[in-house]
Design an enzyme around this catalytic site. Structure first.
Site, PDB file in Angstrom:
ATOM      1  N   GLU A 217      12.194  -4.081  -4.984  1.00 32.22           N
ATOM      2  CA  GLU A 217      11.147  -4.168  -5.999  1.00 32.22           C
ATOM      3  C   GLU A 217      11.754  -3.964  -7.390  1.00 32.22           C
ATOM      4  O   GLU A 217      11.459  -4.673  -8.337  1.00 32.22           O
ATOM      5  CB  GLU A 217      10.067  -3.123  -5.724  1.00 32.22           C
TER       6      GLU A 217
ATOM      7  N   GLY B 257       0.819  -1.212   0.000  1.00 35.89           N
ATOM      8  CA  GLY B 257       0.000   0.000   0.000  1.00 35.89           C
ATOM      9  C   GLY B 257       0.847   1.254   0.000  1.00 35.89           C
ATOM     10  O   GLY B 257       1.067   1.864   1.044  1.00 35.89           O
ATOM     11  N   TYR B 258       1.349   1.604  -1.141  1.00 31.29           N
ATOM     12  CA  TYR B 258       2.156   2.822  -1.283  1.00 31.29           C
ATOM     13  C   TYR B 258       1.337   3.907  -1.997  1.00 31.29           C
ATOM     14  O   TYR B 258       1.059   4.957  -1.462  1.00 31.29           O
ATOM     15  CB  TYR B 258       3.412   2.538  -2.119  1.00 31.29           C
TER      16      TYR B 258
ATOM     17  N   THR C 285      -1.976  -4.082  -5.911  1.00 26.52           N
ATOM     18  CA  THR C 285      -2.061  -5.354  -6.622  1.00 26.52           C
ATOM     19  C   THR C 285      -2.525  -6.451  -5.670  1.00 26.52           C
ATOM     20  O   THR C 285      -1.955  -6.622  -4.594  1.00 26.52           O
ATOM     21  CB  THR C 285      -0.690  -5.720  -7.213  1.00 26.52           C
TER      22      THR C 285
HETATM   23  C1  FAD Z   1       1.063  -3.304 -12.650  1.00 29.64           C
HETATM   24  C2  FAD Z   1       1.143  -2.319 -11.558  1.00 29.64           C
HETATM   25  C3  FAD Z   1       1.143  -2.755 -10.271  1.00 29.64           C
HETATM   26  C4  FAD Z   1       1.201  -1.850  -9.218  1.00 29.64           C
HETATM   27  N1  FAD Z   1       1.136  -2.331  -7.963  1.00 29.64           N
HETATM   28  C5  FAD Z   1       1.144  -1.465  -6.942  1.00 29.64           C
HETATM   29  C6  FAD Z   1       1.007  -1.937  -5.623  1.00 29.64           C
HETATM   30  O1  FAD Z   1       0.851  -3.129  -5.379  1.00 29.64           O
HETATM   31  N2  FAD Z   1       1.027  -1.053  -4.623  1.00 29.64           N
HETATM   32  C7  FAD Z   1       1.200   0.275  -4.835  1.00 29.64           C
HETATM   33  O2  FAD Z   1       1.258   1.012  -3.881  1.00 29.64           O
HETATM   34  N3  FAD Z   1       1.314   0.767  -6.088  1.00 29.64           N
HETATM   35  C8  FAD Z   1       1.269  -0.074  -7.131  1.00 29.64           C
HETATM   36  N4  FAD Z   1       1.365   0.418  -8.427  1.00 29.64           N
HETATM   37  C9  FAD Z   1       1.403   1.865  -8.618  1.00 29.64           C
HETATM   38  C10 FAD Z   1       2.685   2.432  -9.193  1.00 29.64           C
HETATM   39  O3  FAD Z   1       3.689   2.467  -8.240  1.00 29.64           O
HETATM   40  C11 FAD Z   1       2.357   3.826  -9.744  1.00 29.64           C
HETATM   41  O4  FAD Z   1       1.464   3.659 -10.813  1.00 29.64           O
HETATM   42  C12 FAD Z   1       3.586   4.562 -10.222  1.00 29.64           C
HETATM   43  O5  FAD Z   1       4.394   4.935  -9.154  1.00 29.64           O
HETATM   44  C13 FAD Z   1       3.238   5.791 -11.058  1.00 29.64           C
HETATM   45  O6  FAD Z   1       2.319   6.636 -10.399  1.00 29.64           O
HETATM   46  P1  FAD Z   1       0.998   7.154 -11.141  1.00 29.64           P
HETATM   47  O7  FAD Z   1       0.310   5.986 -11.680  1.00 29.64           O
HETATM   48  O8  FAD Z   1       0.280   8.021 -10.202  1.00 29.64           O
HETATM   49  O9  FAD Z   1       1.513   7.995 -12.376  1.00 29.64           O
HETATM   50  P2  FAD Z   1       2.006   9.533 -12.356  1.00 29.64           P
HETATM   51  O10 FAD Z   1       3.004   9.731 -11.302  1.00 29.64           O
HETATM   52  O11 FAD Z   1       0.827  10.424 -12.371  1.00 29.64           O
HETATM   53  O12 FAD Z   1       2.742   9.612 -13.750  1.00 29.64           O
HETATM   54  C14 FAD Z   1       2.137   9.991 -14.995  1.00 29.64           C
HETATM   55  C15 FAD Z   1       3.243  10.264 -16.020  1.00 29.64           C
HETATM   56  O13 FAD Z   1       4.015  11.378 -15.590  1.00 29.64           O
HETATM   57  C16 FAD Z   1       5.375  11.052 -15.539  1.00 29.64           C
HETATM   58  N5  FAD Z   1       6.034  11.769 -14.451  1.00 29.64           N
HETATM   59  C17 FAD Z   1       5.627  11.898 -13.183  1.00 29.64           C
HETATM   60  N6  FAD Z   1       6.528  12.565 -12.458  1.00 29.64           N
HETATM   61  C18 FAD Z   1       7.551  12.874 -13.282  1.00 29.64           C
HETATM   62  C19 FAD Z   1       8.796  13.539 -13.133  1.00 29.64           C
HETATM   63  N7  FAD Z   1       9.189  14.036 -11.959  1.00 29.64           N
HETATM   64  N8  FAD Z   1       9.597  13.653 -14.199  1.00 29.64           N
HETATM   65  C20 FAD Z   1       9.222  13.147 -15.394  1.00 29.64           C
HETATM   66  N9  FAD Z   1       8.068  12.503 -15.616  1.00 29.64           N
HETATM   67  C21 FAD Z   1       7.242  12.358 -14.561  1.00 29.64           C
HETATM   68  C22 FAD Z   1       5.402   9.573 -15.297  1.00 29.64           C
HETATM   69  O14 FAD Z   1       6.613   8.986 -15.693  1.00 29.64           O
HETATM   70  C23 FAD Z   1       4.238   9.104 -16.156  1.00 29.64           C
HETATM   71  O15 FAD Z   1       4.645   8.974 -17.474  1.00 29.64           O
HETATM   72  C24 FAD Z   1       1.285  -0.466  -9.481  1.00 29.64           C
HETATM   73  C25 FAD Z   1       1.296  -0.024 -10.800  1.00 29.64           C
HETATM   74  C26 FAD Z   1       1.203  -0.925 -11.832  1.00 29.64           C
HETATM   75  C27 FAD Z   1       1.178  -0.410 -13.214  1.00 29.64           C
END
Ligand code: FAD
Lengths: 401, 379
Positions: A248, A131-132, A165
């Site tokens: 991870e 849960g991050y 997940t």
């Molecule tokens: C298959 C899968 C499993 C997952 N499982 C878990 C889980 O079990 N638990 C959990 O806690 N999370 C989980 N996640 C979440 C995952 O950690 C986040 O989706 C990820 O950190 C990206 O955050 P966001 O989706 O909010 O995208 P955003 O941060 O909103 O990103 C959107 C776009 O902006 C870009 N961006 C954002 N900030 C910057 C920057 N500073 N510089 C350049 N570009 C940037 C990103 O690269 C991306 O292209 C999972 C994700 C996936 C896809």
């Protein structure tokens, strides 16, 4: 024969004697054995294989023996992995506890916490989820808002996590929560373990483009969490989180692992779906070029994993190599899956039903799933930010300038 | 398989770095260019390199070599790439001497290898005939006569020919053959009648010539090894050269990259270092990942030579194709990230850019090596 060779021999013999033949076939999703209170096994062989590996501590070969692990050193662990791969042995147990939480508890947990949680992970008794992320906190994870209020003998947790997940199947969740809203973002965060059975914890599934619903949104509504579930110090959860992210990313960088996919690789798919011309070359020359680029890149990545391992063995570890592997590995896997789809042509574009065999469907679904790899665990862009900062030591941007 | 250098090899690398950066920095190549030189390198430099033992590093002790292996030589090549040090190390020691070691008679080896190792003898391999690397597209003919051969043909690019004491010429001895069959190698004195050499000016300020052979008389003793059978040895000699050149290119790419990253931390625009702009950070980070993969590939390829591994051809193609691409990308990005000064002759980045494109063409561009790799893998 040196001790490494002797160990290899011993491992090989043991695996040959103990890994049932059905557990040496490529894994399919339905037959993965996941940890859990109510663990189920797809068949008896899978159960037998899991139990044998568990009893040797080889579900977690490099963890301490006293805590249910195998007590192997890095080289022995590698040998075990190589021998399992050579025989095609399936991973006996799947769990985020093994890949992520366990190493963090071993590093930051108290002795009591280690004895409470580590053996259960080793024996596959508890299934963990992570849960991050939150709706407003993705790449910018430290801006998370889920609150844990200090109520004397317990924390009171309120908020929501997203992209969790398998939250609907997990027994426990490890969470980042805000314990000091007044502090700077990274400094008011703590690392908390929460039982999913606790009153006030609910989940709703989210459907993905691959048709699965592995993900959930997880809600916490006045959940009471005992103080003993805090890992590391209060308000120091960010260091735990970062250490865990390293595990991870390492996991995600190990390309070609045992995630379910079609039984063929790109070369075999090319031969089967396109074939060779009279000159001995793949009939589609443009795809042949894409294929060979992929194969060469894949080999270069494999060699880099190996170089990094050898450097560590010789005490010459370059801390920058692991930094690049998540980015390189996940981008490569996406590339491979695009290639497979191109090689299979129409046959990789079915959604189900008659006319598409299992491998073809797995190709399609695998391709769709691979898009998540460069998002989960820190996006590719975030990885590049980290490389720029840590490996190249490039300066921070100043928006005010 | 060894993907880390041992202590001796690391020591050798450090020695090479010290020697090359103090004696043969990039400014030496500039001086060579500005002097209008056609020799391709400074003989004093080559003598010093031989004295350091570099010409004998890969050869057995019986010939006066050090038997130290290609991982060691590769470490030196990487350093020569960092300073763009011009020498006949590749043309004489790797390309020509490999061929002699692999194909020549015992007597020829005894005569030639010690002289090469001591620095008395330099050689150039006359192979290519077209605009692109095509090692089996040989039309140069050596026709058998009663007491030798008559050589006719044209070679388009012969590395270090203008300075070489002798040429090793690849020619077709079996008129009815094609491809890799029926090829032989001859040791030819570059001064004999019937040979015309046009030494050309190349962008990288190094030396290579066009050579025309018109009824050149050769004796049977000039044949290296056996008639019609040179291909297997030539193929290995070429793979070794591709790998050593890839090591040089790695050094060039690393140097150019490091200089560029340093510039990103130094140059101010919009009130801050240009290295703080994410558009540049990401491109630099991607180059960094590419270079890390390139290091692994080069090391494995070098160790494949030392271990006489059967997958040497794959590794050679992997290394050469990868370094072609990486060196090209790094040098182009380096110029762009330097802005205006990047396209000036004053800045040394241009020398790396120019060397990269020449090195790419030598012993096979990326298309050549991808095609070869695919064929070797059966598709
Ligand atoms: C298959 C899968 C499993 C997952 N499982 C878990 C889980 O079990 N638990 C959990 O806690 N999370 C989980 N996640 C979440 C995952 O950690 C986040 O989706 C990820 O950190 C990206 O955050 P966001 O989706 O909010 O995208 P955003 O941060 O909103 O990103 C959107 C776009 O902006 C870009 N961006 C954002 N900030 C910057 C920057 N500073 N510089 C350049 N570009 C940037 C990103 O690269 C991306 O292209 C999972 C994700 C996936 C896809």
């Amino acid at each position: 024969m040196n001790s490494a060779d002797a160990f290899r021999q011993e491992v090989r013999t043991w695996l040959e004697e103990n890994c049932p033949p059905s557990q040496r076939r490529p894994i399919v999703r339905e037959e993965q054995v996941w940890a859990g209170r109510n663990k189920t096994f797809p068949n008896n062989d899978a159960k037998l294989w899991f139990e044998r590996m568990r009893d040797r501590g080889w579900t977690v070969p490099d963890w301490p023996q006293a805590l249910g692990g195998g007590g192997l050193d890095e080289q022995q662990t590698r040998i075990l992995k190589e021998e399992m791969k050579a025989l095609g042995c399936r991973t006996p147990l799947y769990d985020l506890g093994i890949w992520m939480l366990g190493p963090a508890v071993l590093e930051f947990g108290t002795e009591a916490q280690q004895h409470e949680h580590i053996p259960k992970i080793a024996r596959g008794e508890i299934r963990w989820c992570q849960g991050y992320s939150e709706p407003g906190a993705g790449s910018d994870l430290a801006s998370l808002q889920t609150r844990a209020e200090d109520c004397g003998d317990h924390f009171l947790v309120n908020g929501t996590k997203i992209w969790t997940t398998n939250a609907d199947k997990a027994d426990w969740i490890f969470c980042l929560v805000r314990t000091d809203p007044a502090a700077k973002k990274q400094e008011g965060i703590s690392f908390l373990l929460i039982d999913m059975n606790d009153p006030g914890v609910t989940t709703t599934p989210i459907e993905l483009i691959s048709g699965e619903s592995e993900f959930c949104q997880t809600f916490f509504d006045n959940v009471k969490v005992p103080k003993g579930n805090l890992i590391g110090e209060l308000n120091k959860g960010w260091s735990v989180a970062k250490a865990l992210l390293k595990h991870e990313r390492k996991l995600m960088s190990e390309i070609g692992g045992d995630t379910p996919g079609p039984s063929f690789g790109p070369v075999q798919a090319a031969l089967e779906y396109i074939g060779l011309g009279e000159d001995g070359k793949l009939k589609d020359l443009a795809l042949r070029d894409q294929l060979v680029r992929h194969e060469m890149n894949f080999r270069a990545i494999g060699l880099t994993h190996f170089r990094s391992f050898e450097e560590r063995m010789h005490g010459l570890a370059d801390p920058n190599v692991p930094l690049i592997m998540k980015y390189v590995g996940t981008e490569e896997t996406k590339n491979k899956d695009e290639l497979l789809v191109a090689l299979l042509g129409h046959q990789a574009l079915g959604w189900g039903g008659a006319g598409f065999n299992d491998d073809e469907i797995l190709t399609t679904r695998g391709w769709l799933f691979s898009k998540a790899l460069s998002i989960a665990g820190g996006t590719s862009e975030v990885q590049l930010n980290i490389i720029a900062k840590r490996a190249l030591e490039l300066p921070e941007h100043n928006a005010q300038a | 398989m060894a993907l880390v250098l041992n202590e001796e090899q690391r020591l050798l690398k450090d020695t090479a770095k010290d020697f090359l950066s103090s004696t043969m920095p990039v400014s030496e190549l500039r001086a060579l260019r500005d002097s209008g030189d056609t020799h391709g390198y400074k003989p004093d430099h080559w003598q010093a390199m031989c004295e350091l033992g570099w010409s004998g590093i890969v050869f057995p002790e019986e010939f006066g070599g050090l038997d130290f292996g290609y991982l060691g030589l590769g470490a030196i090549f990487e350093q020569t790439g960092r300073t763009l040090a011009a020498s006949p190390l590749l043309s004489t020691v790797v390309l020509s001497a490999s061929l002699i070691q692999l194909a020549a008679s015992e007597q020829q080896k005894q005569e030639l290898l010690p002289a090469i190792i001591s620095g008395e003898l330099t050689l150039a391999l006359a192979l290519e005939e077209g605009h692109h690397h095509a090692p089996t597209a040989i039309q140069t003919q050596a026709e058998k006569t009663a007491d030798g051969y008559i050589l006719n043909g044209r070679k388009s690019v012969v590395l270090d020919a203008s300075s070489a004491d002798k040429l090793v010429v690849i020619a077709r001895t079996n008129k009815d053959s094609n491809g890799s069959e029926g090829l032989s190698a001859f040791l030819v004195n570059s001064q004999v009648k019937g040979i015309t050499q046009h030494s050309k000016q190349w962008v990288d300020s190094r030396s290579a010539s066009e050579i025309i052979f018109e009824n050149v008389q050769l004796s049977d003793a000039d044949l290296l090894g056996e008639a019609d059978q040179i291909w297997p040895a030539l193929n290995i000699a070429l793979d070794r050269s591709r790998i050593c050149l890839a090591a040089e290119m790695l050094g060039g790419a690393l140097e150019c990259f490091e200089r560029t990253v340093a510039y990103l931390k130094e140059r101010d625009q919009f009130g801050q270092k240009i290295g703080s702009f994410q558009a540049l950070q990401h491109r630099a980070a991607i180059l960094f990942t590419e270079l890390e993969l390139a290091k692994s590939v080069v090391l494995d390829a070098l160790s494949a030579i030392d271990d006489k591994r059967p997958d040497l051809p794959q590794l050679a193609s992997l290394a050469k194709a990868r370094l072609n691409d990486v060196f090209e990308k790094v040098t182009s990005e380096a110029v762009q990230m330097h802005g205006g000064i990047g396209v000036t002759d004053e800045l040394e980045i241009g020398f790396f850019l120019k060397r990269s494109r020449v090195a790419t063409q030598l012993f096979g561009n990326s298309g050549f090596h991808r095609d070869r790799y695919a064929t070797l893998c059966g598709y």
